[in-house]
Design a protein around this motif. Structure first.
Motif, PDB file in Angstrom:
ATOM      1  N   GLU A  68      36.283  48.091 -57.391  1.00  0.00           N
ATOM      2  CA  GLU A  68      36.272  49.104 -58.462  1.00  0.00           C
ATOM      3  C   GLU A  68      35.849  48.484 -59.788  1.00  0.00           C
ATOM      4  OE1 GLU A  68      39.422  52.291 -60.358  1.00  0.00           O
ATOM      5  OE2 GLU A  68      39.062  52.192 -58.202  1.00  0.00           O
ATOM      6  N   TYR A  69      36.308  47.275 -60.056  1.00  0.00           N
ATOM      7  CA  TYR A  69      35.924  46.587 -61.288  1.00  0.00           C
ATOM      8  C   TYR A  69      34.424  46.319 -61.321  1.00  0.00           C
ATOM      9  CZ  TYR A  69      35.354  42.772 -64.627  1.00  0.00           C
ATOM     10  OH  TYR A  69      34.917  41.987 -65.655  1.00  0.00           O
ATOM     11  N   LEU A  70      33.886  45.805 -60.218  1.00  0.00           N
ATOM     12  CA  LEU A  70      32.458  45.500 -60.157  1.00  0.00           C
ATOM     13  C   LEU A  70      31.614  46.767 -60.238  1.00  0.00           C
ATOM     14  CD1 LEU A  70      32.427  42.711 -57.416  1.00  0.00           C
ATOM     15  CD2 LEU A  70      32.200  42.433 -59.890  1.00  0.00           C
ATOM     16  N   TRP A  71      32.111  47.858 -59.625  1.00  0.00           N
ATOM     17  CA  TRP A  71      31.358  49.114 -59.684  1.00  0.00           C
ATOM     18  C   TRP A  71      31.260  49.615 -61.120  1.00  0.00           C
ATOM     19  CZ3 TRP A  71      28.386  51.942 -56.455  1.00  0.00           C
ATOM     20  CH2 TRP A  71      28.064  53.230 -56.850  1.00  0.00           C
ATOM     21  N   CYS A  72      32.364  49.548 -61.846  1.00  0.00           N
ATOM     22  CA  CYS A  72      32.348  49.991 -63.246  1.00  0.00           C
ATOM     23  C   CYS A  72      31.433  49.104 -64.082  1.00  0.00           C
ATOM     24  CB  CYS A  72      33.763  49.983 -63.809  1.00  0.00           C
ATOM     25  SG  CYS A  72      34.862  51.228 -63.081  1.00  0.00           S
ATOM     26  N   ARG A  73      31.426  47.816 -63.806  1.00  0.00           N
ATOM     27  CA  ARG A  73      30.515  46.917 -64.516  1.00  0.00           C
ATOM     28  C   ARG A  73      29.066  47.234 -64.181  1.00  0.00           C
ATOM     29  NH1 ARG A  73      32.223  41.989 -66.584  1.00  0.00           N
ATOM     30  NH2 ARG A  73      30.023  41.853 -67.205  1.00  0.00           N
ATOM     31  N   LEU A  74      28.799  47.487 -62.912  1.00  0.00           N
ATOM     32  CA  LEU A  74      27.436  47.796 -62.479  1.00  0.00           C
ATOM     33  C   LEU A  74      26.945  49.095 -63.104  1.00  0.00           C
ATOM     34  CD1 LEU A  74      25.013  47.173 -60.579  1.00  0.00           C
ATOM     35  CD2 LEU A  74      26.200  48.503 -58.826  1.00  0.00           C
ATOM     36  N   ARG A  75      27.815  50.095 -63.156  1.00  0.00           N
ATOM     37  CA  ARG A  75      27.441  51.395 -63.709  1.00  0.00           C
ATOM     38  C   ARG A  75      27.576  51.456 -65.225  1.00  0.00           C
ATOM     39  NH1 ARG A  75      24.722  55.093 -61.577  1.00  0.00           N
ATOM     40  NH2 ARG A  75      26.041  56.761 -62.388  1.00  0.00           N
ATOM     41  N   LYS A  76      28.155  50.382 -65.805  1.00  0.00           N
ATOM     42  CA  LYS A  76      28.369  50.303 -67.248  1.00  0.00           C
ATOM     43  C   LYS A  76      29.199  51.489 -67.755  1.00  0.00           C
ATOM     44  CE  LYS A  76      24.146  47.660 -68.070  1.00  0.00           C
ATOM     45  NZ  LYS A  76      22.834  47.586 -68.792  1.00  0.00           N
ATOM     46  N   THR A  77      30.244  51.761 -67.014  1.00  0.00           N
ATOM     47  CA  THR A  77      31.177  52.824 -67.384  1.00  0.00           C
ATOM     48  C   THR A  77      32.523  52.216 -67.745  1.00  0.00           C
ATOM     49  OG1 THR A  77      31.838  53.109 -65.063  1.00  0.00           O
ATOM     50  CG2 THR A  77      30.049  54.504 -65.890  1.00  0.00           C
ATOM     51  N   ALA A  78      33.405  53.024 -68.299  1.00  0.00           N
ATOM     52  CA  ALA A  78      34.729  52.537 -68.678  1.00  0.00           C
ATOM     53  C   ALA A  78      35.494  52.050 -67.452  1.00  0.00           C
ATOM     54  CB  ALA A  78      35.507  53.656 -69.372  1.00  0.00           C
ATOM     55  N   GLN A  79      36.193  50.943 -67.620  1.00  0.00           N
ATOM     56  CA  GLN A  79      36.964  50.393 -66.514  1.00  0.00           C
ATOM     57  C   GLN A  79      38.118  51.322 -66.138  1.00  0.00           C
ATOM     58  OE1 GLN A  79      36.754  47.932 -64.424  1.00  0.00           O
ATOM     59  NE2 GLN A  79      34.857  47.056 -65.242  1.00  0.00           N
ATOM     60  N   THR A  80      38.319  51.524 -64.844  1.00  0.00           N
ATOM     61  CA  THR A  80      39.376  52.414 -64.355  1.00  0.00           C
ATOM     62  C   THR A  80      40.431  51.676 -63.534  1.00  0.00           C
ATOM     63  OG1 THR A  80      38.001  52.960 -62.429  1.00  0.00           O
ATOM     64  CG2 THR A  80      37.886  54.443 -64.330  1.00  0.00           C
ATOM     65  N   VAL A  81      40.303  50.357 -63.439  1.00  0.00           N
ATOM     66  CA  VAL A  81      41.279  49.619 -62.624  1.00  0.00           C
ATOM     67  C   VAL A  81      42.678  49.707 -63.226  1.00  0.00           C
ATOM     68  CG1 VAL A  81      39.596  48.025 -61.639  1.00  0.00           C
ATOM     69  CG2 VAL A  81      40.675  47.481 -63.819  1.00  0.00           C
ATOM     70  N   GLY A  82      42.759  49.989 -64.519  1.00  0.00           N
ATOM     71  CA  GLY A  82      44.059  50.074 -65.166  1.00  0.00           C
ATOM     72  C   GLY A  82      44.878  51.277 -64.773  1.00  0.00           C
ATOM     73  N   ASP A  83      44.246  52.281 -64.135  1.00  0.00           N
ATOM     74  CA  ASP A  83      45.029  53.457 -63.728  1.00  0.00           C
ATOM     75  C   ASP A  83      45.804  53.224 -62.438  1.00  0.00           C
ATOM     76  OD1 ASP A  83      43.186  53.688 -61.634  1.00  0.00           O
ATOM     77  OD2 ASP A  83      42.070  55.316 -62.583  1.00  0.00           O
ATOM     78  N   LEU A  84      45.629  52.057 -61.825  1.00  0.00           N
ATOM     79  CA  LEU A  84      46.381  51.622 -60.639  1.00  0.00           C
ATOM     80  C   LEU A  84      46.011  52.358 -59.355  1.00  0.00           C
ATOM     81  CD1 LEU A  84      49.990  51.218 -62.133  1.00  0.00           C
ATOM     82  CD2 LEU A  84      48.205  49.487 -61.915  1.00  0.00           C
ATOM     83  N   SER A  85      45.033  53.258 -59.402  1.00  0.00           N
ATOM     84  CA  SER A  85      44.663  53.982 -58.186  1.00  0.00           C
ATOM     85  C   SER A  85      44.063  53.055 -57.137  1.00  0.00           C
ATOM     86  CB  SER A  85      43.685  55.109 -58.518  1.00  0.00           C
ATOM     87  OG  SER A  85      42.482  54.600 -59.087  1.00  0.00           O
TER      88      SER A  85
END
Length: 334
Positions: A68-85
């Motif tokens: 999920e972290y790498l996907w957000c970096r690749l897409r240059k979107t806000a990180q969502t790993v903090g929502d714990l999902s």
């Protein structure tokens, strides 16, 4: 001057879509409650299957968060790993795997759950089905032998005449060749299976936490399990064994209640739960597989939009949504 002061104190009119009332709950808080509810099952799996259970859980959880972290970096979107999902998905995926599974297969499952099922469809809230369930099905089809290689539990059975691990079969109790087990073995998980489905007591403790925190309601798990009990009694199967064997409790409590893949109305949740129970029993009793929970949840996830259309509330003055086709226009034809 007094008129100007009154005008300055008037709050501006804000127009927005529903919902208009918020209770302060966030995605992170919901996921944290689920993680707390999963702790008893994690502890039970470590006691029953040893350190390998913790290793598999760590592998899937780390992989899910990393993807999920790498996907957000690749897409240059806000990180969502903090929502714990992603952490919840990692734990649920591990609980759907045997402790003996090679770690690279567990990582493949994490990729399917996070990238294929969740992120490619738009991220959290937009996935078409429960990510962990789809990942389990993909792994079961792709690596059948590894997914059915259940380790024997490391605690003694309560069956009369058994004295240790060697006396306990490593087959799932749902297998036709598996011997009948005493209730305590089923309740405490002294039998073969995937990590999270064996100890019914741990899952029930998690259910109590989710109900106490109002994270879920009892409708879906209650109707789901109740339908299986009724079907078992009608067809002459052991209802207790059906409830505490396989992934029924795990699926009913933690995956069938997923907000995204379940109906929002009470009537819809009842229909959803009955459908889950019927499909599970059809596969278990008359199919060529021992377990049907994963497929029942996937199939019912796919029909949730139709259940919502049939059971959703109709706005005042509005027309009931049709299940198929377009709404009838005024003065026109279908």
């Amino acid at each position: 001057m007094e008129h100007e002061d009154n005008v300055s104190r008037v709050r501006p009119l804000v127009l927005s879509t529903a919902p208009h009332v918020f209770d302060g709950i966030s995605t992170q808080k919901v996921m944290l409650n689920v993680l707390i509810a999963l702790v008893p099952t994690l502890v039970a799996s470590a006691v029953i299957f040893g350190w390998r259970a913790l290793l598999v859980t760590a592998a899937t959880t780390i992989a899910c968060v990393l993807f999920e972290y790498l996907w957000c970096r690749l897409r240059k979107t806000a990180q969502t790993v903090g929502d714990l999902s992603a952490v919840v998905t990692g734990l649920l995926l591990a609980f759907n795997l045997p402790s003996t599974i090679p770690l690279y297969m567990a990582v493949i499952g994490a990729f399917v759950a996070i990238v294929v099922v969740k992120e490619l469809f738009g991220g959290i809230g937009r996935n078409f089905a429960n990510p962990a369930i789809v990942a389990r099905i993909v792994l079961s089809v792709s690596f059948t032998a590894a997914m059915t290689n259940y380790a024997a539990p490391q605690i003694a059975s309560f069956a009369p005449g058994t004295a240790g691990v060697d006396a306990v079969t490593s087959a799932t109790p749902l297998a036709p060749s598996a011997p009948a087990l005493p209730f305590l073995d089923l309740l405490l998980g002294v039998h073969g299976g995937v990590l999270g489905e064996t100890c019914g007591l741990a899952i029930l403790l998690g259910l109590l936490w989710l109900l106490a925190t109002r994270t879920i309601t009892f409708t879906i798990p209650g109707v789901y399990v109740g339908t299986v009990v009724v079907m078992s009694l009608i067809t002459g199967h052991d209802a207790v064994a059906q409830v505490f064997s396989g992934g029924l409790l795990l699926g009913a409590v933690f995956m069938a209640t997923d907000y995204v893949g379940s109906p929002t109305t009470f009537k819809g949740q009842v229909i959803f739960g009955v459908g889950l129970g019927l499909i599970t029993c059809l596969i278990r009793f008359w199919g060529n597989m021992n377990e049907g929970v994963a497929y029942s949840i996937l199939l019912m996830n796919l029909v949730v939009p139709y259940i919502e259309a049939l059971t959703g509330a109709t706005p005042l003055g509005g027309q009931k949504k049709k299940l198929f086709g377009k709404k009838k226009a005024e003065g026109g034809n279908e």
